[in-house]
Enzyme design. Structure first.
Site, PDB file in Angstrom:
ATOM      1  N   GLY A 162      15.923  50.162  10.105  1.00 40.94           N
ATOM      2  CA  GLY A 162      17.049  49.394  10.034  1.00 40.94           C
ATOM      3  C   GLY A 162      15.945  48.053  10.138  1.00 40.94           C
ATOM      4  O   GLY A 162      16.782  47.062   9.027  1.00 40.94           O
ATOM      5  N   GLY A 196      20.011  48.225  15.530  1.00 42.35           N
ATOM      6  CA  GLY A 196      19.816  49.291  15.868  1.00 42.35           C
ATOM      7  C   GLY A 196      18.470  49.357  14.790  1.00 42.35           C
ATOM      8  O   GLY A 196      18.807  49.076  13.230  1.00 42.35           O
ATOM      9  N   LEU A 197      17.683  48.792  15.367  1.00 43.49           N
ATOM     10  CA  LEU A 197      15.987  48.067  14.624  1.00 43.49           C
ATOM     11  C   LEU A 197      14.474  49.331  14.733  1.00 43.49           C
ATOM     12  O   LEU A 197      13.860  49.132  14.640  1.00 43.49           O
ATOM     13  CB  LEU A 197      15.743  47.020  15.601  1.00 43.49           C
ATOM     14  CG  LEU A 197      16.401  46.035  15.527  1.00 43.49           C
ATOM     15  CD1 LEU A 197      16.084  44.638  15.531  1.00 43.49           C
ATOM     16  CD2 LEU A 197      16.591  45.815  13.494  1.00 43.49           C
ATOM     17  N   ALA A 198      15.583  50.703  14.294  1.00 46.79           N
ATOM     18  CA  ALA A 198      14.430  51.321  13.802  1.00 46.79           C
ATOM     19  C   ALA A 198      14.002  50.882  13.239  1.00 46.79           C
ATOM     20  O   ALA A 198      14.504  50.195  11.894  1.00 46.79           O
ATOM     21  CB  ALA A 198      14.766  53.443  13.740  1.00 46.79           C
ATOM     22  N   GLU A 235      19.108  66.556  -3.925  1.00 50.54           N
ATOM     23  CA  GLU A 235      17.661  66.687  -2.963  1.00 50.54           C
ATOM     24  C   GLU A 235      17.625  67.665  -2.937  1.00 50.54           C
ATOM     25  O   GLU A 235      16.104  68.077  -2.789  1.00 50.54           O
ATOM     26  CB  GLU A 235      18.061  65.620  -2.369  1.00 50.54           C
ATOM     27  CG  GLU A 235      16.580  65.249  -1.485  1.00 50.54           C
ATOM     28  CD  GLU A 235      17.004  64.163  -0.498  1.00 50.54           C
ATOM     29  OE1 GLU A 235      17.339  63.157  -0.618  1.00 50.54           O
ATOM     30  OE2 GLU A 235      16.612  64.928   1.119  1.00 50.54           O
ATOM     31  N   LYS A 280      18.678  68.034   8.583  1.00 44.72           N
ATOM     32  CA  LYS A 280      19.413  67.506   9.284  1.00 44.72           C
ATOM     33  C   LYS A 280      20.714  67.750   9.069  1.00 44.72           C
ATOM     34  O   LYS A 280      21.650  66.975   9.845  1.00 44.72           O
ATOM     35  CB  LYS A 280      18.682  65.489   9.078  1.00 44.72           C
ATOM     36  CG  LYS A 280      17.803  65.118   9.346  1.00 44.72           C
ATOM     37  CD  LYS A 280      17.638  63.443   9.729  1.00 44.72           C
ATOM     38  CE  LYS A 280      16.625  63.211  10.305  1.00 44.72           C
ATOM     39  NZ  LYS A 280      15.184  63.394   8.929  1.00 44.72           N
ATOM     40  N   LYS A 308      26.857  60.199  -1.532  1.00 43.40           N
ATOM     41  CA  LYS A 308      25.609  60.217  -1.014  1.00 43.40           C
ATOM     42  C   LYS A 308      25.154  61.660   0.134  1.00 43.40           C
ATOM     43  O   LYS A 308      24.064  61.823  -0.756  1.00 43.40           O
ATOM     44  CB  LYS A 308      25.026  59.298   0.720  1.00 43.40           C
ATOM     45  CG  LYS A 308      23.853  59.119   1.483  1.00 43.40           C
ATOM     46  CD  LYS A 308      22.810  59.382   0.602  1.00 43.40           C
ATOM     47  CE  LYS A 308      21.387  58.967   1.603  1.00 43.40           C
ATOM     48  NZ  LYS A 308      20.774  59.970   1.894  1.00 43.40           N
ATOM     49  N   ASN A 318      19.170  45.420  18.777  1.00 45.65           N
ATOM     50  CA  ASN A 318      19.003  46.907  19.477  1.00 45.65           C
ATOM     51  C   ASN A 318      19.010  46.887  20.486  1.00 45.65           C
ATOM     52  O   ASN A 318      18.979  46.293  21.420  1.00 45.65           O
ATOM     53  CB  ASN A 318      17.178  47.632  19.287  1.00 45.65           C
ATOM     54  CG  ASN A 318      17.245  48.609  19.078  1.00 45.65           C
ATOM     55  OD1 ASN A 318      17.132  48.964  17.550  1.00 45.65           O
ATOM     56  ND2 ASN A 318      16.589  48.949  20.644  1.00 45.65           N
ATOM     57  N   HIS A 340      48.041  92.494  -3.266  1.00 41.86           N
ATOM     58  CA  HIS A 340      47.690  90.925  -3.891  1.00 41.86           C
ATOM     59  C   HIS A 340      47.993  90.526  -5.192  1.00 41.86           C
ATOM     60  O   HIS A 340      48.201  89.463  -5.955  1.00 41.86           O
ATOM     61  CB  HIS A 340      46.043  90.582  -3.635  1.00 41.86           C
ATOM     62  CG  HIS A 340      45.702  90.556  -2.417  1.00 41.86           C
ATOM     63  ND1 HIS A 340      46.068  90.446  -1.014  1.00 41.86           N
ATOM     64  CD2 HIS A 340      44.988  91.654  -1.118  1.00 41.86           C
ATOM     65  CE1 HIS A 340      46.100  90.387   0.218  1.00 41.86           C
ATOM     66  NE2 HIS A 340      44.608  91.673  -0.378  1.00 41.86           N
ATOM     67  N   LYS A 376      21.384  56.880  14.566  1.00 40.49           N
ATOM     68  CA  LYS A 376      21.749  58.213  14.456  1.00 40.49           C
ATOM     69  C   LYS A 376      23.119  58.060  13.556  1.00 40.49           C
ATOM     70  O   LYS A 376      23.914  57.481  14.786  1.00 40.49           O
ATOM     71  CB  LYS A 376      21.382  58.562  15.680  1.00 40.49           C
ATOM     72  CG  LYS A 376      20.788  60.500  15.288  1.00 40.49           C
ATOM     73  CD  LYS A 376      20.011  60.819  16.849  1.00 40.49           C
ATOM     74  CE  LYS A 376      20.068  62.433  15.650  1.00 40.49           C
ATOM     75  NZ  LYS A 376      20.804  63.145  16.250  1.00 40.49           N
ATOM     76  N   HIS A 408      24.383  62.920  -3.389  1.00 40.93           N
ATOM     77  CA  HIS A 408      23.068  62.974  -3.536  1.00 40.93           C
ATOM     78  C   HIS A 408      22.259  64.058  -2.494  1.00 40.93           C
ATOM     79  O   HIS A 408      20.865  64.426  -2.975  1.00 40.93           O
ATOM     80  CB  HIS A 408      22.999  61.408  -2.723  1.00 40.93           C
ATOM     81  CG  HIS A 408      21.611  61.256  -3.410  1.00 40.93           C
ATOM     82  ND1 HIS A 408      20.274  60.945  -1.953  1.00 40.93           N
ATOM     83  CD2 HIS A 408      20.156  60.550  -4.062  1.00 40.93           C
ATOM     84  CE1 HIS A 408      19.135  60.521  -2.549  1.00 40.93           C
ATOM     85  NE2 HIS A 408      18.420  60.535  -3.538  1.00 40.93           N
TER      86      HIS A 408
END
Ligand code: 6PG
Length: 477
Positions: A16, A11-13, A191, A262, A184, A34, A452, A77, A187
């Site tokens: 990577g 994965g060489l985006a 953020e 995302k 992560k 890739n 309740h 991804k 995190h």
């Protein structure tokens, strides 16, 4: 040139590619691959001379280029592409080989993949990597999760490539299974809150103090020399100072006000709801992004829904009040995020060392900040702390800021400026420090319409009042 490479990256985006370059820059032999072979060729043409790289065209060549146990970093991804790579690699691997997913995968997927790989004798690690493209190249914060023995096979490489603070690597084995991707995720949730709080401070400085982007940028630059010192505050000054070459206006003034996401912040809030953690600041930050996405509706509403007449108050006190409110709200966001990691650790039996997260987030990652040293110190003294607000340093800091914080929430409310993160954080603070709150009435209402039951302050057990009958109280347990 080593006969076999010590580690591979598929994965060489940019992320990577930069991670592969960072690893090779430490003298480690790296095989690269890739799915689109042209990307590998381009990588080798541009960076092949930077280190001991072996470019491989097919996934078979990629696997064969690696020494045993094979260590394979997958940088694709999140979602189905990760499963597709695992499916393609699995038949080519041997017992004990290691697949390392270093993307922003959702932790339940990591738990599943760990189990699926284990069924084939393959060790799977979910590794959070924070710091963006520059971090990947120069030194990210790395949050490895998974089998400790698998981590031992890559620890030397990961600690070498990670950011360093006081010569301490921003990398530590977080815990088993999905723990690495979980922290992560948190995190990123923090953020989101950090960024939302900065946006609200910017909005108040603009709409209430009447300052323009460059002037606000200078204020953030100043704030970055004090308690708020952090990567996000630093780059806020830079983004606000940027002039748009096309129009000559501040670039930020010509950017569309719709925030995208995302998913990592949303996942954090979803899990907080499942765990029963009041993650108000981070969740308001997620909702603020979804509200910003309703741009057309907001445009229509802006000419329909009434609000107060804007009355600008450009005074020094307001600027200082906003700085203090920003700091206090930030403390709440981190307190909530760390409380969530503690709850998740208990729920999943991960035995997280929360001080370690503060330690490895001091550098390399997006939320890196001077502030994290204080959090590390707090957990060093109180490893099983319920809430950061109860640590004397933060207790005092927020107490000193609360008057300013309240003035900011008041002026924003009076002037109709939305501050969901500032205000929800203040409400959380006031709710958390409240010995007896209004939930007694909630219990009474729930018992009235749904039987309740409720507990009493003066007796053990559960009770129900026979509201629709004779109004008598009965014990129900
Ligand atoms: C990091 C960043 C990285 C990415 C975010 C963006 O830690 O290096 O957080 O993970 O930039 O995922 O997230 P959103 O698109 O959801 O803001």
């Amino acid at each position: 040139m080593a006969e076999k490479s010590r580690i591979g990256v598929t994965g060489l985006a940019v992320m990577g590619a930069n991670l592969a370059r960072n690893i090779a820059s430490r003298g480690v032999a790296v095989a690269v691959h890739n799915r689109t072979a042209a990307k590998t060729e381009q990588f080798m043409a541009e960076h092949g001379g930077e280190g001991d790289f072996t470019g491989t065209e097919s996934v078979e060549d990629f696997v064969n280029a690696l020494e045993r146990p094979r260590r394979i970093i997958v940088m694709v991804k999140a979602g189905k592409p990760v499963d597709a790579v695992i499916e393609e690699l699995t038949p080519l691997l041997d017992q004990g080989d290691i697949i390392i997913d270093a993307g922003n995968s959702h932790f339940p997927d990591t738990v599943r993949r760990t189990e699926e790989c284990a069924a084939n004798g393959i060790r799977f690690m979910g590794v959070g990597v924070s710091g963006g493209e520059e971090g990947a190249l120069l030194g990210p914060s790395i949050m490895p999760g998974g089998d400790p023995e698998a981590y031992a096979e890559v620890e030397e490489i990961f600690t070498a490539i990670s950011a360093k603070v006081d010569d301490t690597p921003c990398c530590v084995h977080v815990g088993p299974g999905g723990a690495g991707h979980y922290v992560k995720m948190v995190h990123n949730g923090i953020e989101y809150a950090d960024i939302q709080l900065i946006a609200e401070a910017y909005d108040l400085l603009g709409h209430v103090a009447g300052l323009d982007a460059p002037a606000i940028g200078k204020i953030f630059e100043e704030w970055n020399t004090g308690d708020l010192e952090s990567f996000l505050i630093e780059i806020t000054g830079k983004v606000l100072a940027k002039t748009d070459e096309r129009t000559g206006r501040p670039l930020v003034d010509v950017i569309v006000d719709q925030a995208e996401q995302k998913g990592t912040g949303r996942w954090t809030s979803q899990d907080a709801l499942d765990l029963g953690v009041p993650l108000t600041g981070i969740t308001e930050a997620v909702f603020a992004r979804t509200l910003s996405a309703l741009r057309d509706e907001r445009k229509a509403a802006s000419t329909t829904l009434a609000g107060p007449a804007p009355a600008q108050k450009a005074d020094e006190q307001l600027v200082e009040d906003i700085r203090q409110a920003l700091y206090a709200s930030k403390v709440v966001a981190y307190a909530q995020g760390f409380a969530q990691m503690r709850a998740a650790s208990i729920e999943n039996d991960w035995d997280l060392t929360l001080g370690d997260m503060a330690t490895i987030w001091r550098g390399g990652c997006i939320i890196r900040a001077q502030f994290l040293n204080r959090i590390r110190d707090a957990y060093a003294e109180h490893p099983d702390l319920d809430n950061l607000l109860m640590v004397p340093y933060f207790t005092e800091a927020v107490a000193n800021a609360q008057d300013a914080w309240r003035r900011v929430v008041t002026v924003a409310t009076e002037q109709g400026v939305a501050i969901p993160a500032f205000s929800s954080s203040l409400s959380y603070y006031d709710g958390y420090r409240r010995e007896r709150g209004p939930a007694n009435l909630i219990q009474g209402l729930r018992d009235y319409f749904g039987a309740h039951t409720y507990r009493r302050i003066d007796a053990e057990g559960s009770f129900h009042t026979r509201w629709a009958q004779d109004g008598s109280e009965v014990r129900t347990d």
